[in-house]
Scaffold this active site. Structure first.
Site, PDB file in Angstrom:
ATOM      1  N   ASP A 127     -48.214 -62.834 -96.837  1.00 24.97           N
ATOM      2  CA  ASP A 127     -47.993 -61.692 -95.956  1.00 24.97           C
ATOM      3  C   ASP A 127     -46.934 -62.072 -94.904  1.00 24.97           C
ATOM      4  O   ASP A 127     -45.921 -62.672 -95.245  1.00 24.97           O
ATOM      5  CB  ASP A 127     -49.341 -61.267 -95.349  1.00 24.97           C
ATOM      6  CG  ASP A 127     -49.304 -59.921 -94.655  1.00 24.97           C
ATOM      7  OD1 ASP A 127     -49.374 -58.895 -95.361  1.00 24.97           O
ATOM      8  OD2 ASP A 127     -49.191 -59.886 -93.417  1.00 24.97           O
ATOM      9  N   ASP A 274     -52.748 -56.198-105.774  1.00 31.52           N
ATOM     10  CA  ASP A 274     -52.177 -55.962-104.444  1.00 31.52           C
ATOM     11  C   ASP A 274     -51.544 -54.571-104.437  1.00 31.52           C
ATOM     12  O   ASP A 274     -50.566 -54.330-105.149  1.00 31.52           O
ATOM     13  CB  ASP A 274     -51.124 -57.025-104.139  1.00 31.52           C
ATOM     14  CG  ASP A 274     -50.590 -56.934-102.716  1.00 31.52           C
ATOM     15  OD1 ASP A 274     -50.607 -55.830-102.130  1.00 31.52           O
ATOM     16  OD2 ASP A 274     -50.149 -57.962-102.179  1.00 31.52           O
ATOM     17  N   HIS A 305     -54.619 -57.805-101.894  1.00 36.38           N
ATOM     18  CA  HIS A 305     -53.573 -58.352-101.038  1.00 36.38           C
ATOM     19  C   HIS A 305     -54.000 -59.659-100.386  1.00 36.38           C
ATOM     20  O   HIS A 305     -53.246 -60.624-100.356  1.00 36.38           O
ATOM     21  CB  HIS A 305     -53.194 -57.325 -99.968  1.00 36.38           C
ATOM     22  CG  HIS A 305     -52.061 -57.759 -99.097  1.00 36.38           C
ATOM     23  ND1 HIS A 305     -50.779 -57.924 -99.572  1.00 36.38           N
ATOM     24  CD2 HIS A 305     -52.022 -58.092 -97.778  1.00 36.38           C
ATOM     25  CE1 HIS A 305     -49.991 -58.333 -98.587  1.00 36.38           C
ATOM     26  NE2 HIS A 305     -50.718 -58.442 -97.497  1.00 36.38           N
TER      27      HIS A 305
END
Length: 333
Positions: A127, A274, A305
């Site tokens: 991320d 995701d 995710h």
């Protein structure tokens, strides 16, 4: 002390220590470093028998996300360093949203890396951990010798799209209106994501984390993800970061050029569920890097995710096997 006045950033909030009492599977002693006169928290576990490994989280999580992976890496002889970004976890949280620019996050982590003085380390980027960490690698080219990228991205747009992308995302936010947590649960689009964090009067971090995992979080885990944010005043960073993903596109592109010229061995571990990144070709961008050629890239199955929650043990096992394989012909420090 839960609040103080910073000479540059004004009011800064500090989550009380008792908010983090008795967190499940998170027995790690806190470590703190001052960067830009802010207190940054980091996990620092193990001895660097086989090297050092940085674990970088994103928004809206914190180092708790890595709790199941850290012991595996430590047991394998790695020193593990997992910082909490400013505004998250146990790190200080400036109350003003304008403080949290993309550049500020890069500068804070770059200062952290510089003060630690560790070179030739390994990294796991997920991320915003990748969006920030990959830019820090350009500032500190000897910091990372080997990296894993997992469900992360870094803008690489040229020509007219560089001008269009910020407007496209702005329109997506506008047309999403003011999404609720139920809207986000039903559809995980950029518009709903950014709109929820921008407009929601009460941000429910644990519910966001549950939406973006395939496993069911326990009551104690839910509490752990909510712990850094005792009330709405603490949410400035979580609100801002979705809004700034398309800022500093020139700097992100420069980081890509640095990566394309490097030979840093790169392992790509994206997940199949995701909702933001699966099937978008971003994993292929990373696989095209020179250091990614011939590496054992794998799609992590049945993981969303936040794949560290869904498949932490598998991730750590794969990363350890890969690092051992990479180190064997030329044992690294």
């Amino acid at each position: 002390m839960t609040q103080y006045t910073h000479p540059k950033y004004g009011t800064v909030l500090r989550t009380p220590d008792n908010a983090f009492a008795n967190l499940p599977d998170y027995p790690f002693e806190p470590n703190y470093m001052e960067v830009d006169e802010l207190r940054l928290h980091y996990v620092d576990e193990g001895e660097a028998v086989n090297g050092t490994l940085f674990l970088m989280h994103g928004q809206p999580s914190w180092s708790y996300l890595y709790r199941h992976m850290i012991p595996q890496f430590v047991a394998a002889g790695y020193r593990v360093i997992a910082p909490d970004l400013i505004g998250f976890g146990k790190s200080d949280k400036p109350a003003a949203g304008k403080v949290y620019s993309y550049q500020a996050h890069v500068d804070w982590i770059a200062a952290f890396v510089g003060k630690l003085g560790i070179t030739g380390a390994n990294a796991f980027f997920q991320d915003w951990g990748g969006m920030i960490g990959l830019r820090v690698m350009e500032k500190h080219p000897t910091w990372i010798k080997r990296m894993t990228v997992a469900n992360t991205a870094l803008s690489d747009v040229k020509g007219p799209m560089k001008l269009m992308l910020p407007n496209i995302l702005r329109l997506m936010r506008f047309f999403a209106g003011k999404p609720t947590i139920a809207d986000l649960a039903q559809k995980q689009s950029y518009g709903n994501w950014a709109g929820y964090f921008k407009h929601s009067a009460r941000i429910e971090i644990s519910k966001v984390m549950q939406i973006l995992t395939t496993k069911t979080l326990t009551t104690a885990e839910v509490a752990a993800y909510d712990a850094p944010f005792p009330d709405s005043r603490y949410h400035a960073a979580t609100r801002v970061m979705p809004q700034i993903v398309a800022t500093q596109l020139n700097a992100a592109q420069a980081a890509w050029e640095h990566l394309r010229q490097s030979q840093v061995p790169t392992l790509v571990l994206f997940s199949d569920k995701d909702p933001f990144l699966a099937g978008q070709g971003i994993d292929q961008q990373f696989m095209a890097l020179p250091g990614a050629s011939g590496q054992p890239h794998v799609e992590i199955e049945n993981a969303s995710h936040f794949l560290q929650e869904d498949a932490g043990v598998e991730l750590a096992t794969r990363v350890l096997a890969w690092m051992a394989q990479e180190a064997s012909p030329r044992q690294a420090a």
